[in-house]
Design an enzyme around this catalytic site. Structure first.
Site, PDB file in Angstrom:
ATOM      1  N   PRO A 137      35.808  64.290  98.566  1.00 44.98           N
ATOM      2  CA  PRO A 137      37.004  63.680  98.323  1.00 44.98           C
ATOM      3  C   PRO A 137      37.117  62.274  97.809  1.00 44.98           C
ATOM      4  CG  PRO A 137      36.320  63.678 100.912  1.00 44.98           C
ATOM      5  CD  PRO A 137      35.276  64.507 100.048  1.00 44.98           C
ATOM      6  N   GLY A 138      38.053  62.018  97.096  1.00 41.44           N
ATOM      7  CA  GLY A 138      38.079  60.665  96.244  1.00 41.44           C
ATOM      8  C   GLY A 138      37.900  60.766  94.885  1.00 41.44           C
ATOM      9  N   SER A 180      38.423  75.355  88.762  1.00 35.35           N
ATOM     10  CA  SER A 180      37.491  74.590  89.453  1.00 35.35           C
ATOM     11  C   SER A 180      36.238  75.600  89.780  1.00 35.35           C
ATOM     12  CB  SER A 180      38.101  74.158  90.954  1.00 35.35           C
ATOM     13  OG  SER A 180      38.462  75.063  91.729  1.00 35.35           O
ATOM     14  N   ALA A 236      51.046  84.120  84.548  1.00 37.26           N
ATOM     15  CA  ALA A 236      50.462  84.327  83.205  1.00 37.26           C
ATOM     16  C   ALA A 236      50.829  85.433  82.676  1.00 37.26           C
ATOM     17  CB  ALA A 236      49.021  84.518  83.445  1.00 37.26           C
ATOM     18  N   LYS A 257      50.567  80.829  89.819  1.00 42.67           N
ATOM     19  CA  LYS A 257      49.681  81.141  88.426  1.00 42.67           C
ATOM     20  C   LYS A 257      50.065  82.020  87.609  1.00 42.67           C
ATOM     21  CE  LYS A 257      45.492  79.348  90.373  1.00 42.67           C
ATOM     22  NZ  LYS A 257      45.527  79.214  91.891  1.00 42.67           N
ATOM     23  N   GLN A 268      34.655  73.791  98.273  1.00 45.12           N
ATOM     24  CA  GLN A 268      33.993  74.218  96.851  1.00 45.12           C
ATOM     25  C   GLN A 268      33.202  73.066  96.572  1.00 45.12           C
ATOM     26  OE1 GLN A 268      36.984  75.465  93.811  1.00 45.12           O
ATOM     27  NE2 GLN A 268      38.476  75.514  95.445  1.00 45.12           N
TER      28      GLN A 268
END
Ligand code: BMP
Length: 241
Positions: free
Chosen positions: A205-206, A144, A90, A88, A201
């Protein structure tokens, strides 16, 4: 050279899996745990060869193993996985480019960078250096976790525009908020979308694939499960091409 987008989709289609493992297992170096962890990772990756398409390695694992062992892990074994460095980025361009150079040296196929750093001397530098060296770049226009909505996700559209302008190969977008995936696809984005937030979290799934993602990223629900292979099989049953 075939680009990273092609390679990533081809690998998933070959084993009919839309699962990326988030490898974040780690330990404290002063407890002399590094060799044991390295062996555990080898066993885990060997057992998931036909179930998981790519491995996203996070900073906890990179810190624990160190550059030399990550190089050995990625280079000396005959994996078919693609490997994404989840560092990540930054930072200013100079540092972004230095980080890319280290990741290329470790043999990663792609890197994740924040989009919030902007284009000029930010994401443009990272993508430019990654292109020169032949690896892919994912940007992170939204996150998320609940706090993602407080600041970062409010800039989603700007983050997305910066990512498109820089020409990233893919986006990391949350399965816990699949509307962001849908917006990106509805705008015509045809690069890779990989999506975390499944399992621990809270996302089912999907959901991310249904919204248009190529891959769902799953970490603890696989590597902390009593039986990672059965757990990966369960996710793969849902996450096919
Ligand atoms: P888990 O399945 O254990 O929750 O792991 C999710 C992985 O995805 C972690 O490696 C985390 O750093 C990453 N991630 C995330 O959870 N949300 C984001 O918005 C972006 C991420 O990279």
């Amino acid at each position: 050279m075939r680009n990273f987008i092609y390679k990533a989709r081809e690998r998933g289609a070959q084993i009919n899996s839309r699962v990326i493992l988030a490898l974040d297992i780690h330990c404290i170096l002063r407890e002399a745990c590094q060799s044991k962890l390295f062996r555990e990772i080898l066993i885990l990756l060997n057992s998931l060869r036909e179930l998981v398409a790519g491995i996203k390695i996070g900073l906890p694992t990179i810190f624990t193993l160190g550059e030399e062992s990550i190089y050995r892990l990625l280079k000396e074994y005959d994996w078919n996985y693609f490997f994404i460095a989840d560092v990540k980025i930054a930072d200013i361009g100079h540092i972004g480019k230095a980080i890319v150079d280290h990741l290329v040296d470790m043999n990663f196929d792609a890197v994740i960078a924040h989009a919030i750093i902007g284009f000029e001397d930010g994401l443009e530098s990272i993508v430019g250096r990654a292109r020169e060296k032949g690896i892919g770049v994912f940007s992170l226009p939204a996150m998320s976790h609940p706090g993602g909505e407080e600041i970062l996700n409010k800039c989603f559209e700007d983050n997305l525009n910066v990512s498109l302008k820089a020409g990233v190969d893919g986006l990391v977008l949350p399965a816990t908020k699949p509307r962001y995936i849908k917006i990106a696809r509805d705008m015509g984005y045809d690069g890779l979308i990989i999506s975390p937030g499944i399992g621990v979290q809270g996302a089912e799934p999907g959901v991310a694939v249904a919204a248009g993602a190529d891959y769902e990223i799953i970490g603890r629900s696989i590597y902390m499960s009593k039986d990672p292979v059965s757990s990966a099989k369960m996710f793969r049953r849902i996450l096919r091409w």
